[in-house]
Write a protein that holds these residues in place. Structure first.
Motif, PDB file in Angstrom:
ATOM      1  N   ARG A  43     -35.026  37.371 131.489  1.00  0.00           N
ATOM      2  CA  ARG A  43     -33.738  38.378 131.156  1.00  0.00           C
ATOM      3  C   ARG A  43     -33.042  38.264 130.153  1.00  0.00           C
ATOM      4  O   ARG A  43     -32.592  39.363 129.571  1.00  0.00           O
ATOM      5  CB  ARG A  43     -32.904  37.921 132.510  1.00  0.00           C
ATOM      6  CG  ARG A  43     -33.297  38.414 133.826  1.00  0.00           C
ATOM      7  CD  ARG A  43     -32.415  38.147 134.904  1.00  0.00           C
ATOM      8  NE  ARG A  43     -31.122  38.582 134.800  1.00  0.00           N
ATOM      9  CZ  ARG A  43     -30.453  39.903 135.343  1.00  0.00           C
ATOM     10  NH1 ARG A  43     -31.428  40.518 136.013  1.00  0.00           N
ATOM     11  NH2 ARG A  43     -29.463  40.247 135.184  1.00  0.00           N
ATOM     12  N   LEU A  44     -32.816  37.117 129.210  1.00  0.00           N
ATOM     13  CA  LEU A  44     -32.655  37.033 128.074  1.00  0.00           C
ATOM     14  C   LEU A  44     -33.362  37.613 126.943  1.00  0.00           C
ATOM     15  O   LEU A  44     -32.770  38.233 126.037  1.00  0.00           O
ATOM     16  CB  LEU A  44     -32.036  35.489 128.019  1.00  0.00           C
ATOM     17  CG  LEU A  44     -31.241  34.487 128.421  1.00  0.00           C
ATOM     18  CD1 LEU A  44     -31.059  33.296 127.886  1.00  0.00           C
ATOM     19  CD2 LEU A  44     -29.612  35.424 128.293  1.00  0.00           C
ATOM     20  N   ARG A  50     -32.983  44.096 122.634  1.00  0.00           N
ATOM     21  CA  ARG A  50     -31.790  45.271 122.331  1.00  0.00           C
ATOM     22  C   ARG A  50     -30.841  44.767 121.389  1.00  0.00           C
ATOM     23  O   ARG A  50     -30.485  45.727 120.501  1.00  0.00           O
ATOM     24  CB  ARG A  50     -30.941  45.744 123.750  1.00  0.00           C
ATOM     25  CG  ARG A  50     -31.911  46.768 124.721  1.00  0.00           C
ATOM     26  CD  ARG A  50     -33.189  46.138 125.242  1.00  0.00           C
ATOM     27  NE  ARG A  50     -33.820  46.912 125.805  1.00  0.00           N
ATOM     28  CZ  ARG A  50     -35.245  46.750 126.510  1.00  0.00           C
ATOM     29  NH1 ARG A  50     -35.757  45.364 126.432  1.00  0.00           N
ATOM     30  NH2 ARG A  50     -35.738  47.551 127.079  1.00  0.00           N
ATOM     31  N   VAL A  51     -30.378  43.698 121.572  1.00  0.00           N
ATOM     32  CA  VAL A  51     -29.382  43.260 120.431  1.00  0.00           C
ATOM     33  C   VAL A  51     -30.324  43.166 119.062  1.00  0.00           C
ATOM     34  O   VAL A  51     -29.546  43.626 118.041  1.00  0.00           O
ATOM     35  CB  VAL A  51     -28.771  41.803 120.718  1.00  0.00           C
ATOM     36  CG1 VAL A  51     -27.937  41.491 119.743  1.00  0.00           C
ATOM     37  CG2 VAL A  51     -28.117  41.666 121.965  1.00  0.00           C
ATOM     38  N   VAL A 123     -33.202  33.597 122.429  1.00  0.00           N
ATOM     39  CA  VAL A 123     -32.119  32.713 121.776  1.00  0.00           C
ATOM     40  C   VAL A 123     -31.095  33.849 121.237  1.00  0.00           C
ATOM     41  O   VAL A 123     -29.987  33.483 121.178  1.00  0.00           O
ATOM     42  CB  VAL A 123     -32.919  31.991 120.877  1.00  0.00           C
ATOM     43  CG1 VAL A 123     -31.846  31.525 119.572  1.00  0.00           C
ATOM     44  CG2 VAL A 123     -34.024  31.041 121.285  1.00  0.00           C
ATOM     45  N   ILE A 124     -31.631  35.090 120.727  1.00  0.00           N
ATOM     46  CA  ILE A 124     -30.565  35.950 120.169  1.00  0.00           C
ATOM     47  C   ILE A 124     -29.804  36.193 121.165  1.00  0.00           C
ATOM     48  O   ILE A 124     -28.414  36.223 121.185  1.00  0.00           O
ATOM     49  CB  ILE A 124     -31.385  37.108 119.630  1.00  0.00           C
ATOM     50  CG1 ILE A 124     -32.258  36.517 118.356  1.00  0.00           C
ATOM     51  CG2 ILE A 124     -30.463  38.266 119.443  1.00  0.00           C
ATOM     52  CD1 ILE A 124     -33.102  37.775 117.984  1.00  0.00           C
ATOM     53  N   ALA A 131     -21.129  33.761 122.168  1.00  0.00           N
ATOM     54  CA  ALA A 131     -20.021  34.222 120.889  1.00  0.00           C
ATOM     55  C   ALA A 131     -20.021  35.636 120.706  1.00  0.00           C
ATOM     56  O   ALA A 131     -19.092  35.901 119.572  1.00  0.00           O
ATOM     57  CB  ALA A 131     -20.320  33.411 119.920  1.00  0.00           C
ATOM     58  N   GLY A 132     -20.758  36.764 121.212  1.00  0.00           N
ATOM     59  CA  GLY A 132     -20.462  37.785 121.022  1.00  0.00           C
ATOM     60  C   GLY A 132     -21.255  38.523 119.829  1.00  0.00           C
ATOM     61  O   GLY A 132     -22.041  37.973 119.154  1.00  0.00           O
ATOM     62  N   LEU A 133     -21.222  39.811 119.595  1.00  0.00           N
ATOM     63  CA  LEU A 133     -22.345  40.554 118.615  1.00  0.00           C
ATOM     64  C   LEU A 133     -21.921  39.972 117.234  1.00  0.00           C
ATOM     65  O   LEU A 133     -23.026  39.961 116.605  1.00  0.00           O
ATOM     66  CB  LEU A 133     -21.926  41.962 118.591  1.00  0.00           C
ATOM     67  CG  LEU A 133     -22.690  42.986 117.905  1.00  0.00           C
ATOM     68  CD1 LEU A 133     -24.117  42.724 118.099  1.00  0.00           C
ATOM     69  CD2 LEU A 133     -22.410  44.334 118.187  1.00  0.00           C
TER      70      LEU A 133
END
Length: 229
Positions: A43-44, A50-51, A123-124, A131-133
């Motif tokens: 799932r990560l 996408r990130v 990991v990303i 901690a956010g984008l």
């Protein structure tokens, strides 16, 4: 929870101090060793992909404000593909901290490009959730480094260029033939020959057919584009 010494060292290599260390543990846990109490990183991986795509899209638009979509797409693909993610994973020695089942370990899982690429995306996502984008963006830009700056040259699709070269001369498109496959099943090496209808050809060897085809196409393109080619 506290991270093991090897995962703390890995977090140091990433340059990120995890407030929620369980996210990093999940990011390096492969499905071959997962359990109801130890979730895997799939799932990560989905989220991290996408990130990574968003950050790379932003970076490419910023790097070349005048580039058309047709120019940006191959650069984007070169930066986010699994092979590139695996290269970055090797750069930070991600393979050394992966949590794998015995069978996956025995089959060379720590060196598999697909597995490393998936884990890098996970990991990303772990950094993003922790901690956010902004933190995820900083991590990606730091680890991808000068790949973004040099991607225009690296992203040139040699197979497309070779096909356009042939079509421009009224010739059929090149063909790609697998002439050899070496190495163990878990880490094969493919030798591909790119051939033109006039008999000219070039070979290349790589760990995937796609990479070998691209390398063979580039070698043949270099040959035919020489003054006496």
């Amino acid at each position: 929870m506290k991270l093991s010494a090897e995962l703390r060292d890995f977090a140091d290599r990433l340059g990120h101090d995890f407030a929620r260390p369980e996210l990093l543990l999940r990011a390096v846990t492969h499905s071959s060793i997962s359990s109801p109490t130890r979730p895997d990183n799939q799932r990560l991986e989905f989220l991290g992909d996408r990130v990574l795509g968003l950050v790379m899209s932003e970076a490419l638009l910023k790097a070349d404000p005048d580039a058309a979509e047709g120019q940006l797409a191959p650069r984007f693909n070169a930066l986010v593909r699994k092979e590139t993610c695996a290269e970055v994973a090797r750069q930070v020695e991600l393979g050394a901290v992966l949590k794998l089942g015995r069978s996956e370990q025995m089959s060379g899982g720590r060196r598999k490009a697909a597995l490393l690429g998936d884990a890098m995306e996970a990991v990303i996502a772990a950094v993003y959730l922790d901690a956010g984008l902004d933190a995820a963006r900083a991590l990606i830009l730091r680890l991808w480094g000068d790949r973004i700056a040099r991607v225009e040259a690296d992203a040139r699709d040699a197979k497309t260029s070779l096909q356009e070269w042939a079509q421009g001369r009224g010739a059929p498109p090149p063909v790609y033939v697998e002439v050899a496959r070496d190495g163990p099943d878990h880490a094969p090496m493919f030798t591909i020959e790119a051939r033109l209808s006039d008999g000219r050809a070039a070979r290349a060897k790589a760990g995937s057919k796609r990479q070998a085809e691209q390398a063979a196409a580039k070698a043949l393109l270099d040959k035919v584009e020489m003054p006496d080619g």
